[in-house]
Structure formats: structure tokens, C-alpha cells
Design an enzyme around this catalytic site. Sequence first.
Site, PDB file in Angstrom:
ATOM      1  N   THR A 201      83.553 -20.215 -23.343  1.00  0.00           N
ATOM      2  CA  THR A 201      84.876 -20.062 -23.973  1.00  0.00           C
ATOM      3  C   THR A 201      85.930 -21.094 -23.479  1.00  0.00           C
ATOM      4  O   THR A 201      87.181 -21.310 -23.664  1.00  0.00           O
ATOM      5  CB  THR A 201      85.132 -17.898 -23.863  1.00  0.00           C
ATOM      6  N   ASP A 202      85.952 -21.586 -22.359  1.00  0.00           N
ATOM      7  CA  ASP A 202      86.711 -22.474 -21.106  1.00  0.00           C
ATOM      8  C   ASP A 202      87.444 -23.658 -21.830  1.00  0.00           C
ATOM      9  O   ASP A 202      88.379 -23.800 -22.175  1.00  0.00           O
ATOM     10  CB  ASP A 202      86.816 -22.394 -20.261  1.00  0.00           C
TER      11      ASP A 202
ATOM     12  N   SER B  50      81.311 -23.648 -19.948  1.00  0.00           N
ATOM     13  CA  SER B  50      82.228 -24.799 -20.624  1.00  0.00           C
ATOM     14  C   SER B  50      83.557 -25.920 -19.759  1.00  0.00           C
ATOM     15  O   SER B  50      83.534 -26.574 -20.057  1.00  0.00           O
ATOM     16  CB  SER B  50      82.545 -24.063 -22.208  1.00  0.00           C
TER      17      SER B  50
ATOM     18  N   THR C 178      80.300 -17.894 -20.321  1.00  0.00           N
ATOM     19  CA  THR C 178      79.785 -16.116 -20.255  1.00  0.00           C
ATOM     20  C   THR C 178      78.717 -15.399 -21.397  1.00  0.00           C
ATOM     21  O   THR C 178      77.877 -14.599 -20.579  1.00  0.00           O
ATOM     22  CB  THR C 178      81.196 -15.554 -20.643  1.00  0.00           C
TER      23      THR C 178
END
Length: 339
Positions: free
Chosen positions: A86-87, A57, A14
Site C-alpha cells: 500500500t505504501d 512497494s 503486506t
Amino acid sequence: MSKPRIHILALGGTIATRPDATGAMQMGLGADDLVAAVPLLSTVAEIGAETVSRVGSHSLGFEHLHALAAKIRGIDADGVVVTQGTDTLEETSFLLDLLLDLDIPVVVTAAMRNPSLTSADGPGNLLAAVRVAADPWVRKHARALGVVVAMLDEVYAAADVLKVHPTRLNAFASPQTGPLAALPEDRVVPLSLPVRDAMNATHARLGKVPGGAGLPIALLWMSIDEPGRLIEAMIAAPDHLGYRGAVIGAMGGGHTPERATDTLIRLAAAMPTVVSPRAGGGPLLEKTYGGPSSEIALRQAGLIWGGRLHPLKARVLLETCLRAGLDRKAMTELFAAWN
């Protein structure tokens, strides 16, 4: 006095997205774009920047992280910052911590709000991560801290950090331990040092871990009235559907539904099977409850006790153990250090 040299490695996520013609956010920004968006970086450190990939990710694999760890080992800098999505940050940062044992800070950061939104957090998180990597206290204690995550002006240990919400700005936390440091104003304020005994023992046991494509590890969550039919299918299938190990997200202090327990025991006979708390972390019980699906019975039956590791992190560690060629006894002893 010269400023510390901090090298930024950008992976995507992101933090590195931009809108396409429809307004949907797509991967596109590189390391130079991220640096250009934060002019204050040059007041903190001498910045080097490199785009490693433009991949979300959610699409990263073990091979990407092993290659990244090798790249980090070869960097001549006073600290390294990794930007990504962030995943899977709670998994990737932990894997980097397993693979790296360095005297320089390695800080992972990301963003929850994309650059097109008001108050996007990417620039602030990148500045915070560079401040952490350049900080004298962090640099002094780099090996004691290990890989850390900087998000929303807090610093977390890679072994403990979790993504606890899918979308909100303060999506990351370390429920077991709390943050290692905070960043008020332009300062890094130390709060604690992590207990690294388990990680140090893991580094000593693993040695040099080969890279390459990942070994498939099943992640199976136990829930009320679970019959274990997917596990039965894995056991019965030729080559166990290709899986080389399994992690069980167990109930409570290390329990499974009785109707599924015999199947789990047969799975443990077929492949290394680690029990980890579905609650998200915290030391498991070892010798409190009796009965066929209790922690006493499961440990006696040969299931590996995953200790305080979240199931996602236990899966990363099990894959790393198998890749390193550890036998069942060595894996059991290594995971025991985490309880």
C-alpha cells in the site's frame, strides 16, 4: 456459460508477508499462496496466478512498473489483478494508468493488515478485485474506467485515489470524486464513470513511453517561512544533483512563500518545474490573486501548472513526460488538461 479468465500478478507487500522466527513480517508469499487463501476465487473466474516479485512497494522503482505494464499488455485474459503493497499504491496505479490503454480491466489491490492479524483484509480485497475484474459492467467499460484500485469493497480511479492514513483499515479514499463502485454482498454496484478527458489527452500526447531506470524528479513541499535553501543548493550544484525536473507542493490555490519565489523561478529556468496543490488535489487557481508569489506571477514566470493532480501523481506524470521526450511547451499543455 464460461467464467471470465482473470490473471493475478503478485508483486509483494503486506498482502504477501509472513512472520519470520522473531515474529516480524517479511516478504515471502507468492501468487499461488494468495490464491490458495481465497477458495471462492474459483467460483468467480478462471484464475491464473504469477509471482512477479516479492518486493515491498516502498522499494519499487519506475523500471519495475514499466516492466509490469509490458507484461500486462502481453497477457491473454479477460482481466488482470495486481497485488502489491500500500505504501506507493497511489503512485503505481496512476503510472500503470498512464502506460496502459486497454480493453480489459486492470485492478490493483493490496492489504493494510498482514496475514498474521485477526481479520486480515488481504483475502477479502483480492476476492473483491477479482470480482471487479470479472464483472460485466466493468469489462464493458474497461477503457472508460482505466486502471482502478479495489480496497475495502470500494473501487477508485487511479488518477484520484490516495492513501489518507498510514495504518487504519480504511486507509484509501478518493476525496475529489468518491468511489466508482461499491461491492455489497457478491455484487459490483456502479456509482459513476470517471472523467477521462485529461487521461485520454495524456495518452495521445505521450505515445509509446520507453522503459528503463527512472529519471530523478525532486518533490519539494512549500510550508510557512520556507526560505528555499535546498532549491538554491540544487540550482548551484553541478548537474543540479542529477535531478531532471521538480514538483512543488504549493500552498492554497497555487502559492509559494515570497522569500522562496525568486529561487523557484530560477529552478523553473533550470528544469521543468510543476506546481501542484499540497492540499492533495483539486483544480488550482489560474488568474485570481496578484503579487510576486501568486498563481498569476508563477505561471507567467514559466512554472508548469499541475492542475488537480496530487503532488505524488504530478511527479509520476512529469517523469513520464520527460521519459517520452516531451519539450517544455508540450508538457505545459499536457498538464493544463488536468486543471
